[in-house]
Design a protein around this motif. Sequence first.
Motif, PDB file in Angstrom:
ATOM      1  N   LYS A 207       0.735  -1.113  -0.047  1.00  0.00           N
ATOM      2  CA  LYS A 207      -0.081  -0.011   0.059  1.00  0.00           C
ATOM      3  C   LYS A 207       0.760   1.116   0.171  1.00  0.00           C
ATOM      4  CE  LYS A 207      -4.020  -2.056   2.373  1.00  0.00           C
ATOM      5  NZ  LYS A 207      -5.007  -1.687   3.442  1.00  0.00           N
ATOM      6  N   VAL A 208       1.824   1.293   0.879  1.00  0.00           N
ATOM      7  CA  VAL A 208       2.882   2.367   0.890  1.00  0.00           C
ATOM      8  C   VAL A 208       3.529   2.541  -0.504  1.00  0.00           C
ATOM      9  CG1 VAL A 208       4.930   3.329   1.452  1.00  0.00           C
ATOM     10  CG2 VAL A 208       3.441   1.952   3.398  1.00  0.00           C
ATOM     11  N   LEU A 209       3.766   1.494  -1.154  1.00  0.00           N
ATOM     12  CA  LEU A 209       4.332   1.552  -2.513  1.00  0.00           C
ATOM     13  C   LEU A 209       3.727   2.181  -3.617  1.00  0.00           C
ATOM     14  CD1 LEU A 209       6.504  -1.797  -2.750  1.00  0.00           C
ATOM     15  CD2 LEU A 209       7.354   0.425  -2.831  1.00  0.00           C
ATOM     16  N   GLN A 210       2.183   1.843  -3.531  1.00  0.00           N
ATOM     17  CA  GLN A 210       1.120   2.152  -4.435  1.00  0.00           C
ATOM     18  C   GLN A 210       0.962   3.712  -4.311  1.00  0.00           C
ATOM     19  OE1 GLN A 210      -1.884  -0.778  -3.382  1.00  0.00           O
ATOM     20  NE2 GLN A 210      -0.918  -2.322  -4.869  1.00  0.00           N
ATOM     21  N   LYS A 211       0.906   4.074  -3.083  1.00  0.00           N
ATOM     22  CA  LYS A 211       0.419   5.618  -2.775  1.00  0.00           C
ATOM     23  C   LYS A 211       1.625   6.358  -3.165  1.00  0.00           C
ATOM     24  CE  LYS A 211      -1.996   8.258   0.676  1.00  0.00           C
ATOM     25  NZ  LYS A 211      -2.761   8.317   1.837  1.00  0.00           N
ATOM     26  N   ILE A 212       2.862   6.025  -2.883  1.00  0.00           N
ATOM     27  CA  ILE A 212       4.113   6.808  -3.225  1.00  0.00           C
ATOM     28  C   ILE A 212       3.952   6.951  -4.863  1.00  0.00           C
ATOM     29  CG2 ILE A 212       6.427   7.063  -3.191  1.00  0.00           C
ATOM     30  CD1 ILE A 212       6.230   6.151  -0.232  1.00  0.00           C
ATOM     31  N   ALA A 213       3.853   5.886  -5.264  1.00  0.00           N
ATOM     32  CA  ALA A 213       3.823   5.880  -6.738  1.00  0.00           C
ATOM     33  C   ALA A 213       2.861   6.869  -7.531  1.00  0.00           C
ATOM     34  CB  ALA A 213       3.725   4.600  -7.229  1.00  0.00           C
ATOM     35  N   GLN A 214       1.575   6.702  -6.834  1.00  0.00           N
ATOM     36  CA  GLN A 214       0.744   7.696  -7.446  1.00  0.00           C
ATOM     37  C   GLN A 214       1.293   9.272  -7.024  1.00  0.00           C
ATOM     38  OE1 GLN A 214      -2.087   6.670  -9.255  1.00  0.00           O
ATOM     39  NE2 GLN A 214      -2.262   8.771  -9.478  1.00  0.00           N
TER      40      GLN A 214
ATOM     41  N   GLY B  45       3.997  10.501  -6.952  1.00  0.00           N
ATOM     42  CA  GLY B  45       5.304  10.868  -7.780  1.00  0.00           C
ATOM     43  C   GLY B  45       4.499  11.054  -9.241  1.00  0.00           C
ATOM     44  N   LYS B  46       3.868  10.103  -9.514  1.00  0.00           N
ATOM     45  CA  LYS B  46       3.279  10.195 -10.884  1.00  0.00           C
ATOM     46  C   LYS B  46       2.417  11.524 -11.008  1.00  0.00           C
ATOM     47  CE  LYS B  46       0.399   7.438 -14.131  1.00  0.00           C
ATOM     48  NZ  LYS B  46      -0.539   6.037 -14.257  1.00  0.00           N
ATOM     49  N   ASP B  47       1.527  11.974  -9.877  1.00  0.00           N
ATOM     50  CA  ASP B  47       0.849  12.998 -10.060  1.00  0.00           C
ATOM     51  C   ASP B  47       1.552  14.272 -10.380  1.00  0.00           C
ATOM     52  OD1 ASP B  47      -1.533  11.397  -9.915  1.00  0.00           O
ATOM     53  OD2 ASP B  47      -1.748  11.906  -7.664  1.00  0.00           O
ATOM     54  N   LEU B  48       2.860  14.357  -9.680  1.00  0.00           N
ATOM     55  CA  LEU B  48       3.685  15.501  -9.854  1.00  0.00           C
ATOM     56  C   LEU B  48       4.269  15.736 -11.329  1.00  0.00           C
ATOM     57  CD1 LEU B  48       5.473  15.347  -6.416  1.00  0.00           C
ATOM     58  CD2 LEU B  48       4.197  17.274  -7.163  1.00  0.00           C
ATOM     59  N   MET B  49       4.320  14.500 -11.956  1.00  0.00           N
ATOM     60  CA  MET B  49       4.851  14.749 -13.426  1.00  0.00           C
ATOM     61  C   MET B  49       4.123  15.171 -14.519  1.00  0.00           C
ATOM     62  SD  MET B  49       7.870  13.393 -12.887  1.00  0.00           S
ATOM     63  CE  MET B  49       7.822  13.799 -11.164  1.00  0.00           C
TER      64      MET B  49
ATOM     65  N   GLN C  16       5.407  16.010   0.822  1.00  0.00           N
ATOM     66  CA  GLN C  16       4.204  15.462   0.501  1.00  0.00           C
ATOM     67  C   GLN C  16       3.964  14.018   1.370  1.00  0.00           C
ATOM     68  OE1 GLN C  16       2.668  15.388  -3.412  1.00  0.00           O
ATOM     69  NE2 GLN C  16       0.804  14.233  -2.906  1.00  0.00           N
ATOM     70  N   VAL C  17       5.124  13.251   1.095  1.00  0.00           N
ATOM     71  CA  VAL C  17       5.205  12.033   1.636  1.00  0.00           C
ATOM     72  C   VAL C  17       5.290  11.840   3.018  1.00  0.00           C
ATOM     73  CG1 VAL C  17       6.342   9.768   1.750  1.00  0.00           C
ATOM     74  CG2 VAL C  17       5.882  11.011  -0.514  1.00  0.00           C
TER      75      VAL C  17
ATOM     76  N   THR D  32       9.029   8.205   5.330  1.00  0.00           N
ATOM     77  CA  THR D  32      10.129   9.312   4.719  1.00  0.00           C
ATOM     78  C   THR D  32      10.854   8.929   3.411  1.00  0.00           C
ATOM     79  OG1 THR D  32      11.660   8.768   6.197  1.00  0.00           O
ATOM     80  CG2 THR D  32      10.321  10.616   7.137  1.00  0.00           C
ATOM     81  N   LEU D  33      11.384   9.582   2.653  1.00  0.00           N
ATOM     82  CA  LEU D  33      12.052   9.581   1.499  1.00  0.00           C
ATOM     83  C   LEU D  33      13.574  10.019   1.584  1.00  0.00           C
ATOM     84  CD1 LEU D  33       9.386  10.253  -1.270  1.00  0.00           C
ATOM     85  CD2 LEU D  33       9.922   8.060  -0.080  1.00  0.00           C
TER      86      LEU D  33
END
Length: 643
Positions: free
Chosen positions: A538-545, A547-551, A587-588, A602-603
């Motif tokens: 779930k963490v991977l999926q949310k962070i992926a989304q 990141g994608k939204d920022l592009m 954001q994360v 965190t990232l």
Amino acid sequence: MPDKYAIKNVRTLSLLSFFCLYLLINCKVIAQELLTSAGFDQFVTNVEALKDSNPAKAYEALSKQISQIEHLSIEQQLVFYKLQSELYVEQARYIKGKETADKALKLARNLKNPSIVTSELLYSRGFAYESLGDYENARQDYLNGFEIANSLKDQKIVAIGLINLGALDYLMEKFDRALIMFNDALAIANKIQDNELLGYINTELGVLYSLLNQLDKSLAFYLKAKQHYTEAGKEQYTYNTIRNIAMHYSYTEQYEKAISAYQEILADIDKLSNNELISSVYVGLAWAYAKKEDKNPEASYQYMQMATKYLEHAEQADIPINHALNKAYLFFELERYQEALTALNKASTYIAKYKDSDQKVVANNATLDLLYLKGELHYKLKDFKAASEAQNALIDFLFQLIEDSNVDEVEDLRMRYESQQADLDKQLLEQKKSVQELMLKETQRTVENRQWFIVLFAIVALILAWILIKIITGQRKLLLATRTDSLTGVSNRRHILAEAEKAFNLAKQHNMPLSLFMVDIDDFKRINDRLGHKSGDKVLQKIAQMGKDLMRETDTFGRFGGEEFIAVLPHVTQEQVNVIAERLRKQVAETTWDIKDLDSVTLSIGVVTYQSDNYVNNMALMKKADELLYKAKNQGKDRVFSD
């Protein structure tokens, strides 16, 4: 850092500490009288004790008594051969170690019941096989030895078997399996509180976490291993652990500490009988003197030459490859480009021997480094054609590795698609047959029925069109699947590498900026271990989304592997990309997670920008981003680090 190649040899001495299981350390001299069955136990005690402080003298003592072995019982002969095999291996004479173990294991067939010595002999031969590059036979011997130890309920030897199998797994880059084996062995070691065993398992955990780039954990395990070996009186294995600690200091750019640790080993060089260990110490010194703030190129060069002398007759399978690449990288660092090229050519001949063997992982990793350095060298030598050819070969080889690694997934998709297509083809044939039959009947009917025939034909045409659409849709889905990470829905590793290469070439051609950043989720393994893989997903999926939204539409955001992501942003300057990366990090960090017991995530992010030809190729750009990412990790995590 290029001295990563020394890590493959860490197993050599750490394993050997456990071949001698029941030592009495307080021994004065080796008895010189003829070896007899009655005095055998004392002789073994003396040899084992001497083995801890001076393996060469222990081997000499054994050799003097080899002619007397016929006076011993079968059980005693097995113990004698076990000691001899272990001492051969300790001196990096793996072929002789294997031959001696072979002889003993044939003799062991005369025993009515298996003994724990048989298990130890299998481990010794297995390690010889492993060092010679024969992983298949090594695994078989480790498994057989483990089964005997398990049947005899000897927990210490069971734990050693688990460690051996786990170490073989990490050499094959099966890190998850290695960690499972090591955790099981650690549980046993903690239960029986044996310092030798605790030293061994902590050493191997240190190696594993070093390979996983978790350097703080790696150092903690090495320090524990040193403490346990010291308490057990294991001098030889303490030196090996000090070498591992010195390597850690080099990885973390603490070169003065690394030099001090290496010199501590060389102060007792007369006690060392393993040339591979000595060589790795000199390699470490060479790199430290080349990289420290007040560099000493001449000392660095001389230390590498000394390392080469100690490896003249090396038997361990991957050492010639690793050493040749180490020399090439060091000479490149010292701007001795022709010597670096000579070393690369040697490495190339060694690699060719192992491409289709158990050492394929080693060969593949070495090939990537070789092609990368070859391109850099030819560029420095202004042979731009050869540099371009090496770069293209690197890209082709990288894509081939990625394709091979995804072959099972792609093959599964292909088979499912072909199965669906076969079903559709069958339906199509049945529809055609039906149409033909209907047409035959309709020609026999009256003119009044012609309208019905036209309607029916139109329906059939629509069905055929629907089938065609399904086929095209299936093809598109298959293409999308080969480009998309199945868990997160963003671009997968293969697609993002291709997009990054394309973007770099365009940026170079039109003299435009190109920015790239690599993202790693901090302490992600702890999330998986504590909350389960579903929470991690779930963490991977949310962070992926996020990141994608920022592009933008022209950008690409994808999953590079595990918990790592990468973003490729054409026409974006260094100032702009820093803002974007910081926005994602913030954001994360400020996200409220709908996952029980998960307060925050965190990232760590490494940011790099191509402009004005500051990077020779895309691989160099990505490598720099990766280095900056780990600097962000080492400086406290939850931060953006840029060039």
